[in-house]
Design a protein around this motif. Structure first.
Motif, PDB file in Angstrom:
ATOM      1  N   GLY A   1      -0.602 -27.587 -14.644  1.00  0.00           N
ATOM      2  CA  GLY A   1       0.477 -28.008 -13.769  1.00  0.00           C
ATOM      3  C   GLY A   1       1.288 -29.169 -14.269  1.00  0.00           C
ATOM      4  N   THR A   2       0.822 -29.828 -15.343  1.00  0.00           N
ATOM      5  CA  THR A   2       1.607 -30.948 -15.871  1.00  0.00           C
ATOM      6  C   THR A   2       2.063 -30.608 -17.284  1.00  0.00           C
ATOM      7  OG1 THR A   2      -0.468 -32.068 -16.484  1.00  0.00           O
ATOM      8  CG2 THR A   2       0.551 -32.684 -14.380  1.00  0.00           C
ATOM      9  N   GLU A   3       1.475 -31.237 -18.304  1.00  0.00           N
ATOM     10  CA  GLU A   3       1.982 -31.056 -19.664  1.00  0.00           C
ATOM     11  C   GLU A   3       1.219 -30.015 -20.485  1.00  0.00           C
ATOM     12  OE1 GLU A   3       1.978 -34.899 -21.423  1.00  0.00           O
ATOM     13  OE2 GLU A   3       3.539 -35.700 -20.111  1.00  0.00           O
TER      14      GLU A   3
ATOM     15  N   GLU B   1      -4.309 -22.500 -21.995  1.00  0.00           N
ATOM     16  CA  GLU B   1      -5.359 -22.192 -21.024  1.00  0.00           C
ATOM     17  C   GLU B   1      -5.972 -23.478 -20.465  1.00  0.00           C
ATOM     18  OE1 GLU B   1      -7.963 -19.469 -18.948  1.00  0.00           O
ATOM     19  OE2 GLU B   1      -6.153 -19.124 -20.130  1.00  0.00           O
ATOM     20  N   PRO B   2      -6.001 -23.644 -19.143  1.00  0.00           N
ATOM     21  CA  PRO B   2      -6.623 -24.835 -18.572  1.00  0.00           C
ATOM     22  C   PRO B   2      -8.115 -24.617 -18.344  1.00  0.00           C
ATOM     23  CG  PRO B   2      -5.612 -23.576 -16.826  1.00  0.00           C
ATOM     24  CD  PRO B   2      -5.334 -22.817 -18.114  1.00  0.00           C
ATOM     25  N   ALA B   3      -8.850 -25.715 -18.323  1.00  0.00           N
ATOM     26  CA  ALA B   3     -10.255 -25.637 -17.914  1.00  0.00           C
ATOM     27  C   ALA B   3     -10.363 -25.598 -16.402  1.00  0.00           C
ATOM     28  CB  ALA B   3     -11.025 -26.828 -18.474  1.00  0.00           C
TER      29      ALA B   3
ATOM     30  N   GLU C   1      -4.138 -33.920 -12.600  1.00  0.00           N
ATOM     31  CA  GLU C   1      -4.291 -34.797 -13.757  1.00  0.00           C
ATOM     32  C   GLU C   1      -5.682 -35.397 -13.698  1.00  0.00           C
ATOM     33  OE1 GLU C   1      -1.364 -37.768 -14.447  1.00  0.00           O
ATOM     34  OE2 GLU C   1       0.318 -36.446 -13.989  1.00  0.00           O
ATOM     35  N   LEU C   2      -6.303 -35.566 -14.850  1.00  0.00           N
ATOM     36  CA  LEU C   2      -7.637 -36.162 -14.901  1.00  0.00           C
ATOM     37  C   LEU C   2      -7.645 -37.285 -15.922  1.00  0.00           C
ATOM     38  CD1 LEU C   2      -9.925 -32.988 -14.763  1.00  0.00           C
ATOM     39  CD2 LEU C   2      -9.477 -34.624 -12.925  1.00  0.00           C
TER      40      LEU C   2
END
Length: 732
Positions: free
Chosen positions: A89-91, A95-97, A110-111
């Motif tokens: 959803g940001t930069e 593939e996201p975790a 964001e983390l």
């Protein structure tokens, strides 16, 4: 409003300032995983590979650069551009975790790094815990890394929790994300179907995404075994090359994603398959992913396998350091057609053969609908009175009189529509509303999301264990995948089904393990439909395949040996195939030996051979079960397979050579042994010979140094089609 915004920005800047420069080292004896918090507060993976002698080297590879990326030539090293647990959803463009939607509809996350801690759990095991947090939303993600020093293995999992006012929706929730930078990547996967499980297939990864997954719910490994090798730069072989071997400790739908990006960097995401499994996470409730287990090797696939076998023996398989039971199964002798006399006669056959146990297979239960085939009785776990008028307690007593143990088959997660259980509890099965019931093998899946069903499945085992002295062994089967995937218990949370079913199964098995901690159980699922370290924490072994033809079994067992130790892989001598009893038995001795034959039909020489082979196996089983495995000749490369097991002190070894289907008299070259001590002298003796048969290995009975055996070798393979040689190698 301005004051709140100022406090929010100040908190974000403070969090990032505190995070700068934090470097986290996760190490085993030979491997290092290095993570670092960047100046932006994000946690990155900066190194995964061979452990460096000088820690200052990690600072070099973790150095932040103004360049987009830095690659260290020839090594799987990366600079600070690979997020350890990337979000959506940001930069992040790939593939996201993790992906979620917040209460206000915001689909981004964001983390930032908050802190970490490391503690030694024992002399061999260290756990590192890293806390990440969204600077705006009350969402926390905790990464866990458990490093097993001597086994060079890492176990990784994730915990997700939030404190928003209402549930958030989780769409992705990986156990891990690993990154690599190499010139080329070679993936070895293990695929198949019923009767042809764990077949190896290797291919080079190209741009884009490669997925290995399962959507079957139960019997999840039917088409894809949840394991892989990933070789870096070039194909790894048994003894050379850099690679990662990975597997997931989860018994439901799994997913491995291999994504090769525009910079030729590879990311590997592992975990539960999120397909049809969006998860509504309640505030304050922790979502824990299953463990991803992996090892890095710079000495080829053989070393990776030995690392995982060593880990599994101590940590991955129930009672991994204890002995196993050899057995005689009645299935191929009687199928469903038996009575008390047939079974008690087979007790005597078990004793004659020399095995430890008799295993009663399918067909012993059901009264209103007796189990005379696979169409009825499943779910009614009471002994059929017409077959067994005195019940299974009588069989236990008779087995004890004979001097053998007694085991039994169950399939407690399933039900036939033609059963008393289904008549009483039609709401206990998985089935779609407004759709006809869909059967596979004339059965349905019980809904283990339902605590009442969990109680029933536990009671099935508990009732049998309360009969007389209890059984010594369970064969736990599961003969269909999940269709009709709808739970009446879950109501409006159907996307939780695949996850909650697996969790429900684990709850049942936890209760069984707690009450009967020393009870051995075989994991079976229509053959090798369940082969994972999630279930193996409850089971002592697994049934590799219903295909017991020894020619096919060489390939199946070879495949499983890449990730699972010999003592966990059940191999039986059966009527499948027309090979000699020697070849069948020698192939089965590669793992955990059992028999499923009519002993009375054996010829005198065959029976004598089997008795001697069982005695040899019992004597040598500590080496086979717990020794280091060396695969010397692959059946994928030649028309033979050669492997050996060597004990820890290198004082004893067992070598198996299987000749398959050579096109002509092959005149095989000498095989160089592996794993021995070059300074020791060993006697080499051919064993498992048919009565009056000549030895195949001319040097049998002679002595050689380990140096000679490993650098010159011996001719260990017969040239005959479907023949075998077993060598016992003993330090003098």
């Amino acid at each position: 409003m301005k004051k709140k915004l100022f406090l929010l920005v100040f908190t974000m800047l403070l969090c990032k300032a505190n995070a700068q420069g934090e470097q986290i080292q996760i190490e085993t004896q030979n491997t290092a995983l290095i993570l670092k918090a960047g100046k932006n507060g994000v946690l990155y993976q900066s190194y995964l590979g061979t452990k460096l002698r000088d820690n200052s080297g990690y600072n070099v590879v973790s150095k932040e650069s103004t360049k987009s990326f830095v690659v260290n030539d020839g090594n799987p090293l990366v600079n600070l551009r690979h997020q350890a647990y990337p979000t959506f959803g940001t930069e992040n463009l790939f593939e996201p975790a993790i992906r979620m939607t917040h209460n206000d509809g915001n689909p981004s996350l964001e983390l930032n790094y908050v802190n970490h801690s490391t503690q030694k759990l024992d002399a061999n095991t260290t756990e590192t815990i890293i806390k990440l947090k969204d600077p705006v939303y009350p969402v926390e993600v905790t990464l866990h890394y458990k490093a097993f020093y001597n086994e060079n293995t890492i176990e990784q999992w994730t915990e997700i929790v939030h404190h928003e006012k209402k549930p958030v929706m989780l769409y992705n929730y990986a156990s891990s994300m690993l990154h690599f930078d190499a010139d080329h990547y070679w993936l070895t996967q293990f695929h198949g179907d019923w009767a042809k499980e764990a077949r190896m297939q290797e291919s080079e990864l190209t741009s884009g995404t490669k997925i290995i997954d399962s959507k079957l719910g139960v019997r999840t490994d039917m088409y894809q075994t949840p394991v892989f090798f990933l070789s870096l730069n070039a194909k790894a072989n048994e003894n050379s090359g850099e690679l990662v071997a990975g597997t997931i400790a989860w018994s439901g739908n799994f997913k491995f994603t291999f994504e090769l990006d525009n910079k030729n960097s590879l990311r590997i995401s592992s975990g539960i398959n999120p397909f049809a499994s969006e998860y509504n996470l309640e505030p304050g409730r922790v979502f824990t992913t299953p463990s991803f287990i992996y090892t890095f090797s710079n000495k080829g696939k053989g070393q990776a396998s030995r690392n995982l076998h060593s880990w599994a023996k101590k940590y991955g398989v129930k009672d991994g350091e204890k002995s196993r039971l050899t057995l005689l199964n009645n299935w191929e002798t009687t199928f469903f057609n038996f009575d008390e006399k047939k079974l008690t006669d087979m007790f005597a056959d078990s004793k004659t053969l020399g095995v430890d146990m008799f295993l009663l297979d399918d067909g012993w239960f059901g009264n209103k609908y007796p189990r005379s085939g696979d169409k009825s009785g499943l779910g009614d776990w009471q002994a059929t009175k017409t077959k067994l008028p005195n019940g299974i307690g009588f069989l236990m007593q008779e087995a004890e009189k004979t001097g053998i143990k007694f085991g039994i088959w169950i399939e407690p997660e399933m039900v036939n529509p033609k059963s008393e259980l289904y008549e009483k509890h039609p709401d206990w099965v998985l089935k779609l509303p407004n759709r006809p019931e869909s059967y596979y093998r004339t059965q349905l899946v019980l809904d283990l999301c339902n605590p009442q069903v969990q109680d029933f499945v536990f009671k099935t085992v508990d009732d049998i264990m309360q009969t007389k002295q209890g059984v010594a062994f369970f064969k736990w089967d599961c003969n269909r995948m999940m269709t009709n995937a709808y739970s009446a218990y879950l109501k409006n949370q159907q996307s939780h089904l695949f996850i909650e079913y697996t969790r429900g199964l684990y709850k049942v098995l936890d209760r069984i393990k707690m009450k009967y901690p020393n009870l051995p159980m075989m994991l079976c699922a229509g053959g090798g439909g369940r082969t994972d370290y999630g279930l193996l924490q409850y089971f002592t072994e697994f049934w590799a395949s219903d295909n017991t033809d020894p020619f096919n079994r060489v390939f199946i067992q070879w495949g499983y040996s890449q990730f699972f130790p010999a003592f966990s892989i059940c191999n039986h001598v059966t009527s499948w195939g027309n090979q000699s009893i020697k070849f069948k038995t020698d192939v089965a001795m590669m793992g955990k030996l059992g028999f499923d034959i009519n002993v009375k039909e054996l010829k005198e020489k065959e029976l004598k051979y089997c008795q001697e082979a069982v005695a040899n196996y019992k004597r040598l089983s500590p080496v086979i079960w717990h020794g280091d495995l060396y695969r010397m000749i692959s059946p994928y490369d030649e028309s033979r397979a050669v492997l050996m097991y060597v004990n820890e002190s290198k004082s004893k070894a067992v070598l198996f050579s299987y000749t398959l289907h050579p096109l002509y008299d092959p005149q095989y070259n000498a095989v160089r042994f592996q794993g021995l001590d070059p300074n020791k002298t060993y006697k080499v003796e051919e064993i498992n010979l048919m009565p009056e048969a000549k030895k195949s290995v001319e040097e049998s009975g002679e002595s050689f140094t380990g140096d000679y055996l490993m650098n010159v070798g011996l001719r260990v393979s017969s040239s005959k089609v479907e023949s075998s040689v077993v060598l016992e190698i003993t330090e003098l």
